[in-house]
Design a protein around this motif. Structure first.
Motif, PDB file in Angstrom:
ATOM      1  N   TYR A   3       0.847  -1.203   0.000  1.00 57.79           N
ATOM      2  CA  TYR A   3       0.000   0.000   0.000  1.00 57.79           C
ATOM      3  C   TYR A   3       0.876   1.245   0.000  1.00 57.79           C
ATOM      4  N   SER A   4       0.328   2.311  -0.565  1.00 61.87           N
ATOM      5  CA  SER A   4       1.076   3.555  -0.719  1.00 61.87           C
ATOM      6  C   SER A   4       0.107   4.726  -0.792  1.00 61.87           C
ATOM      7  N   ASP A   5       0.667   5.933  -0.876  1.00 59.08           N
ATOM      8  CA  ASP A   5      -0.153   7.136  -1.034  1.00 59.08           C
ATOM      9  C   ASP A   5      -0.280   7.544  -2.511  1.00 59.08           C
ATOM     10  N   ARG A   6      -0.051   6.607  -3.417  1.00 61.27           N
ATOM     11  CA  ARG A   6      -0.078   6.927  -4.839  1.00 61.27           C
ATOM     12  C   ARG A   6      -1.388   7.580  -5.271  1.00 61.27           C
ATOM     13  N   VAL A   7      -2.524   7.066  -4.818  1.00 61.79           N
ATOM     14  CA  VAL A   7      -3.809   7.589  -5.287  1.00 61.79           C
ATOM     15  C   VAL A   7      -3.984   9.052  -4.890  1.00 61.79           C
ATOM     16  N   VAL A   8      -3.473   9.453  -3.729  1.00 61.79           N
ATOM     17  CA  VAL A   8      -3.538  10.857  -3.339  1.00 61.79           C
ATOM     18  C   VAL A   8      -2.709  11.701  -4.298  1.00 61.79           C
TER      19      VAL A   8
END
Length: 353
Positions: free
Chosen positions: A334-339
């Protein structure tokens, strides 16, 4: 060392400007030219560093914590993964939280709700549950479970052994925006109002009820069982050659919108065939990986780390990342990519292309 001052500043003249700076400070003003280089950098400079936590080393601390504090006293018995570059901040990357939660047989982690969205990724155990917004789901290793923003949730263990899962939260993003709220439920558990399996029955088969109304950007499915996800990525791997940078990688989606399953966290499942080595890849999304199956080596920047099942590691923003699979490997991440994508700031680089 770069102190942040822009290159055009005449450093010899800086001493004569000190009285001006002192007077400006009294008005809560500061000169941008003295810090601009550190605020607007030429490339990402993450304060986090690559790190790995091996489950065999961590698990004894989880068990010991169970003898030191109850779920009632702790509310959530969690050991936080603190990035070595960010000590004392409860951060695994500058924007993300990660921890191991453990719950023993017969225990209940009391109901509460908060603005921060959370994911649970199950590591060990069986016959424990999460209840979200009035519906309970039983959890098994490899399951990806979502707690949407501002929904009542509690956890319980009805088995004869401990249950361990990763807690991943966007709380640091929420706190950056000063948008945090939290509320405790007056009882240990929130009442159940829907039969188990309702969410999956409504939205888990490429069909929706004719009167379905989507009130959130979060997926209405809040448990993505590993048995289904593992089968999906296996079938996908039979249809094409592996991507040279990712092997086989699939994103968990919201079946209603087609977007990310969570509005602030990009979650993914990745399969690397035995003997496969990926070409280096980097992105601005700091990423947490949990090893579900297999053994291998991950290289993050100049760090080569051997991993096995249940280990967890972090690749900070813009560090080149590559894998070498000694056996077939399956990873959750999981990561903050979508933000970053929503803000039009996400960037990636295929290093050897």
């Amino acid at each position: 060392m770069d102190d942040g001052m822009v290159e055009t500043v005449n450093r010899a003249a800086e001493a004569g400007r000190s009285p001006f700076y002192d007077r400006a400070r009294q008005q809560n003003l500061a000169p941008l030219w003295r810090v601009l280089g550190g605020l607007v950098t030429e490339f990402p400079r993450s304060t986090a560093v690559p790190a790995i936590w091996r489950y065999g080393d961590v698990r004894p601390y989880l068990i010991e914590a169970c003898g030191l504090i109850s779920t009632e006293e702790a509310e959530r018995r969690v050991l936080v993964f603190e990035n070595p570059g960010l000590p004392g901040q409860s951060r695994i990357t500058p924007s993300l939280f990660a921890g191991y939660q453990i719950i023993l047989p017969g225990e209940v982690a009391p109901a509460h709700r908060h603005v921060a969205s959370a994911l649970r990724f199950i590591i060990e155990g069986k016959d424990a549950y999460t209840a979200v917004a009035g519906e309970r789901t039983m959890m098994a290793p490899g399951d990806f479970v979502i707690t949407p923003s501002w929904t009542w949730h509690d956890h319980g263990n009805e088995s004869d052994g401990p249950m361990v899962w990763i807690d991943g939260l966007d709380m640091h993003i929420v706190n950056l925006l000063s948008a945090s709220f939290r509320d405790s439920y007056p009882g240990a558990a929130h009442p159940l109002t829907r039969p188990e399996g309702s969410a999956y029955a409504e939205a888990g088969s490429n069909l929706l009820p004719v009167d379905f109304q989507c009130g959130s950007q979060t997926s209405p499915i809040f448990n993505y069982p590993y048995r289904a996800s593992r089968e999906a990525i296996h079938r996908y791997s039979l249809t094409r050659d592996p991507d040279r940078h990712h092997g086989y990688k699939m994103i968990y989606i919201n079946p209603v919108t087609g977007g990310s399953a969570m509005p602030t966290l990009t979650t993914a499942l990745q399969l690397l065939p035995a003997g496969f080595a990926t070409a280096p890849y980097r992105s601005t999304a700091g990423t947490i990986f949990s090893v579900i199956e297999g053994m291998g080596t991950v290289t993050i920047g100049d760090n080569s780390l051997e991993f096995g099942p249940k280990d967890l590691f972090v690749a900070p923003s813009w560090f080149p990342l590559s894998f070498s699979a000694a056996s077939e490997v399956v990873l959750f991440s999981y990561s903050d990519r979508v933000v970053q994508e929503k803000l039009d700031i996400f960037r990636e680089s295929y290093v050897n292309d």
